[in-house]
Every structure is written in C-alpha cells, then in structure tokens.
Design a protein around this motif. Structure first.
Motif, PDB file in Angstrom:
ATOM      1  N   ARG A 146       0.839  -1.205   0.000  1.00 57.77           N
ATOM      2  CA  ARG A 146       0.000   0.000   0.000  1.00 57.77           C
ATOM      3  C   ARG A 146       0.866   1.244   0.000  1.00 57.77           C
ATOM      4  N   ALA A 147       0.366   2.295  -0.637  1.00 59.04           N
ATOM      5  CA  ALA A 147       1.026   3.603  -0.604  1.00 59.04           C
ATOM      6  C   ALA A 147       0.119   4.593   0.117  1.00 59.04           C
ATOM      7  N   ASP A 148       0.690   5.335   1.056  1.00 56.59           N
ATOM      8  CA  ASP A 148      -0.018   6.442   1.696  1.00 56.59           C
ATOM      9  C   ASP A 148       0.534   7.725   1.079  1.00 56.59           C
ATOM     10  N   VAL A 149      -0.230   8.317   0.166  1.00 55.23           N
ATOM     11  CA  VAL A 149       0.219   9.522  -0.534  1.00 55.23           C
ATOM     12  C   VAL A 149       0.122  10.696   0.424  1.00 55.23           C
ATOM     13  N   ALA A 284      -2.177  13.243   4.500  1.00 53.83           N
ATOM     14  CA  ALA A 284      -2.029  12.051   3.668  1.00 53.83           C
ATOM     15  C   ALA A 284      -3.385  11.461   3.276  1.00 53.83           C
ATOM     16  N   SER A 285      -3.328  10.509   2.361  1.00 54.44           N
ATOM     17  CA  SER A 285      -4.539   9.904   1.808  1.00 54.44           C
ATOM     18  C   SER A 285      -5.385   9.219   2.869  1.00 54.44           C
ATOM     19  N   MET A 319       5.540   9.737   0.003  1.00 55.10           N
ATOM     20  CA  MET A 319       4.596   8.701   0.388  1.00 55.10           C
ATOM     21  C   MET A 319       5.111   7.924   1.592  1.00 55.10           C
ATOM     22  N   GLY A 320       4.183   7.334   2.312  1.00 55.53           N
ATOM     23  CA  GLY A 320       4.487   6.291   3.259  1.00 55.53           C
ATOM     24  C   GLY A 320       4.003   4.990   2.647  1.00 55.53           C
ATOM     25  N   SER A 354     -10.481   3.710  -0.242  1.00 57.83           N
ATOM     26  CA  SER A 354      -9.541   4.266   0.747  1.00 57.83           C
ATOM     27  C   SER A 354      -8.194   3.558   0.707  1.00 57.83           C
ATOM     28  N   TYR A 355      -7.750   3.227  -0.475  1.00 59.04           N
ATOM     29  CA  TYR A 355      -6.512   2.479  -0.649  1.00 59.04           C
ATOM     30  C   TYR A 355      -5.860   2.915  -1.952  1.00 59.04           C
ATOM     31  N   ILE A 356      -4.561   3.233  -1.889  1.00 58.42           N
ATOM     32  CA  ILE A 356      -3.813   3.604  -3.081  1.00 58.42           C
ATOM     33  C   ILE A 356      -2.727   2.551  -3.291  1.00 58.42           C
ATOM     34  N   SER A 357      -2.664   2.004  -4.494  1.00 66.58           N
ATOM     35  CA  SER A 357      -1.684   0.960  -4.769  1.00 66.58           C
ATOM     36  C   SER A 357      -0.411   1.544  -5.361  1.00 66.58           C
ATOM     37  N   PRO A 358       0.760   1.068  -4.885  1.00 64.17           N
ATOM     38  CA  PRO A 358       2.019   1.472  -5.505  1.00 64.17           C
ATOM     39  C   PRO A 358       2.370   0.620  -6.717  1.00 64.17           C
TER      40      PRO A 358
END
Length: 431
Positions: A146-149, A284-285, A319-320, A354-358
C-alpha cells in the motif's frame, strides 16, 4: 493504462514459481505446493485494514488450498524482533516502514525475493526508487502492498465555489490564494499535530514536502542519510517555509495553540462547517478514514497535489507505505509472494476504497470513486517520488527528536537551537 482482468493466470503462478531459483542454504527440500499448507503473516493491519488484506488473499487460498493465518498487532515493531530472536519468526511480515525490514535483511535474517521472482517482474510492478529502498546490492527483499500519498491538500469544493476560489497549481498561486483568504477574513489552513506519543509527525511531513520541492531529491536523500545535518541552510529553509504558515496566526485556525492541541484526525473537520473554519488541509490519503460519513466526495471534499515550489524539481510526491518481507523460505510462501507481485491482489485492494496501490500495473479504472482515483493519479504522475524521510531515519530521530523538535519549533523555541538539538540526537555509528 490497460485494465488487467482479475485472476488471469493465477494457477500458472504456482506451477512456475520455483523455476530458476538460485540455490540457498535454507532452501526448502520440496518444491511442491501442497493444499493444506499454512502461511503465517504478522503485521500492523487490524479492523477494516485486515479485512481488506484478507479479501485480496482469498483468491490465492481458493486456487491453492493454502491457509493464511494473519496476526495483526499494534506492538508489531517490538514483537517482530522478539519473534526473530527466539527462532520463531512469522513466515511473512508486513512492515509499516522499510527501515526495520532492512535491518533484518542486512543481518541475513530474511529471504531475497529475487531468489524466486524475476527482477523484471518487480521492475515492471514498482518504481525503481521503491525497489532500491528494499534492496541490498542486487537482492530485493520487499514487496510493496500500500502507498499512503502524503503530498496532498484537501479542500471543500462547495466552499471554494461560494468564494470564487480556484485550485492553485504553483506555490506562488497557493500563497496568493492564502493571502486572499486572509483578506476575506478567513483562515486558510486547518492544522492539528496532536497524536499522543507520536505528536509532531504532521509537522515533519510538511518539512519533508517543502524540502523536496525547494532543494530537490538529491539534497532530500542526503538529509535523510545525515550526509547533511538538520542545521544545513537548505533544511533550515524548509523549516522556515513550514513556519511561514504554522507560526502565522492569520494563516492557521486556532494558531499555534490549536496546532499543538488539535488531534490530527479532527483537524480537517472545520473544512465542512458553515461557514468554514478554514479552507485548506495538508494531510495524507488516509485522512479520509477520519471524516464523518456525511462527507460527499466530489461535492464537499476533493484534493489537489501540494504545488511545486521550484519548477525545476517537477511534481514531487512523498509517500508512506507498508511492505511484505519473507523470513521463511517455503514453496507455499514463494507461491504467495509470486501472487502478490501480480496486479491481481492490488486491483482487489484498490477496488475496496480508501486504498492507493504502488503497483504500476493497477489501472486507474480499478478505483471505486473519483476522489481515490485522483490520489492514485497524483502518485502515478509524480516526476519525483520519495518515501517519508522520518520513517527512513533512525528511530531516535524519525520517531523521536524530529517529532519533538517540530513541537518545540511550533511552541516558539529558537529554530537554530531546535535544529542543533535534533542533530545532537543522531546516533553515532557505534550505537
């Protein structure tokens, strides 16, 4: 980007996963995946996060019969070393930052993914910078989930429209918008740093974003590794850029007292008041998980990227993220990691919201709404990508002196003293 069908070729993964592996002293004696095998995973995800992870694992279990036993713990960072030292590590760990994982990798306690996954597969899936963060020499140890933008500004489109405000695309435009809001008698920014023992991390995100935009990735990397100190003029300038907002009582709702006392999850709520208590919020996201259910994305909630400061540095994103790493080399573990390297589980995660994929092969069409899709697009379109600097620094700094130094700075302490104190806390090589 072409949308990839879910679960295509899933059964093929398990028939080829062990082909071409490099010999290892701890390599398993059998190369056959058995129905009924068990994989243990230890991570920090609980609640909804755990449910989403399990949803993406379900097709793997259905195809192989391999059971996944997951344990989520908020004491992950202390539990993992104990488990490893006692000779009872999980098969796979889901690390909230890459630094701890790489400590184990450099100590020879983890299995390189490149022993059984072709590097081309990994480079097709992930940005080279992200792979380098989880590599030792040519060996890759981590698979990003997961990516936390972090380089985002949240706003209320209804409130913007009522005032005739437009989304800024440069830092100069952002400053002009802030000045206009102040002239209108409004507070431009919501900001809250209170987070229990982690109070201060919100401010470190600000400093990281400003430094990357002002000085560029090379200086950012030098700072993260302490090749240049916190007292370096370029780093000091980033703190001062943050201070130009945070220390200006006209710019932030509640002033410095509000910044230090407002829980970070509550900080954006004034965006939705009538009239709004503020109009901009840098976060963050994951902040959407703290917003009330009455919020309507696209109506009274949207987001734009924190604008560039020096155009020469391009569009930068910090990002985290969380990353899988392997402790035990078994055929079942190899099969699961091969599956996780495909876009299929990431597409499932993306579709759950509620999820961003790297993962670079996840189509924007996989995201369930425009708001999440916009965040994913910001990540995909970044000219420069960097990981949260505090999460890459030694714990004494990244989750210690940097956090407390930010609090001291907002509380009115002299900046030169704050920077000197952080540098003095940096561990020596012998520690």
């Amino acid at each position: 980007m072409k949308k990839l069908p879910q679960f295509v070729g899933l059964t093929l993964i398990f028939s080829v996963v062990v082909v071409g592996c490099r010999p290892q002293s701890n390599a398993p004696q059998t190369t056959e995946v058995q129905s009924g095998d068990t994989i243990t995973i230890l991570g920090t995800l609980t609640g909804v996060g755990e449910d989403k992870m399990r949803a993406a694992m379900a097709p793997f279990t259905a195809a192989t019969g391999i059971e996944i036993v997951y344990e989520g713990s908020d004491a992950f960072t202390t539990l993992v070393p104990v488990r490893v030292d006692s000779g009872n590590p999980p098969d796979i760990a889901l690390f909230p930052q890459p630094g701890l994982m790489m400590d184990f990798a450099e100590a020879g306690q983890m299995v390189p993914l490149t022993d059984f996954i072709d590097r081309t597969t990994l480079t097709d899936a992930y940005d080279e910078y992200l792979l380098n963060l989880v590599s030792v020499a040519d060996d890759v140890y981590g698979l990003w989930m997961r990516a936390d933008v972090k380089s985002l500004v949240w706003y209320n489109p209804e409130a913007f429209e009522a005032k005739g405000y437009t989304v800024p695309t440069t830092w100069a435009e952002l400053e002009a918008l802030s000045d206009r809001m102040i002239a209108d008698g409004s507070k431009p920014w919501c900001m809250g740093m209170e987070s229990g023992q982690a109070t201060g991390w919100v401010g470190t995100d600000w400093v990281e974003d400003i430094l990357l935009r002002q000085a560029g990735p090379e200086v950012y990397d030098q700072w993260v590794s302490h090749e240049i100190p916190f007292a370096d003029p370029q780093v000091k300038a980033a703190f001062e850029g943050f201070g130009a907002i945070a220390l200006n009582p006209d710019a932030v709702l509640g002033g410095t007292t509000g910044i230090l006392s407002t829980p970070f999850g509550e900080a954006p709520l004034p965006l939705f008041a009538n009239p709004p208590g503020c109009y901009l919020h840098h976060q963050a996201s994951f902040i959407v998980e703290f917003l009330p259910e009455t919020i309507e994305p696209g109506v009274n909630l949207s987001v734009f990227p924190l604008p560039p400061i020096d155009p020469a540095q391009g569009d930068a994103v910090i990002m985290g993220g969380i990353v899988f790493g392997v402790f035990n080399d078994t055929p079942a573990v190899r099969a699961l990691m091969a599956y996780l390297a495909t876009p299929e589980p990431h597409t499932i995660w993306a579709g759950l919201g509620s999820y961003i994929s790297p993962h670079q092969q996840v189509s924007l069409d996989a995201y369930p709404d425009d708001l999440t899709r916009k965040q994913a697009e910001i990540l995909q379109n970044a000219d420069v990508l960097r990981f949260d600097g505090a999460d890459l620094m030694p714990g004494a700094i990244g989750t210690g002196a940097f956090w407390s130094g930010i609090v001291d700075y907002v509380d009115g302490q002299d900046l030169d003293t704050v920077l000197s104190d952080i540098d003095a806390a940096w561990p020596s090589e012998s520690e």
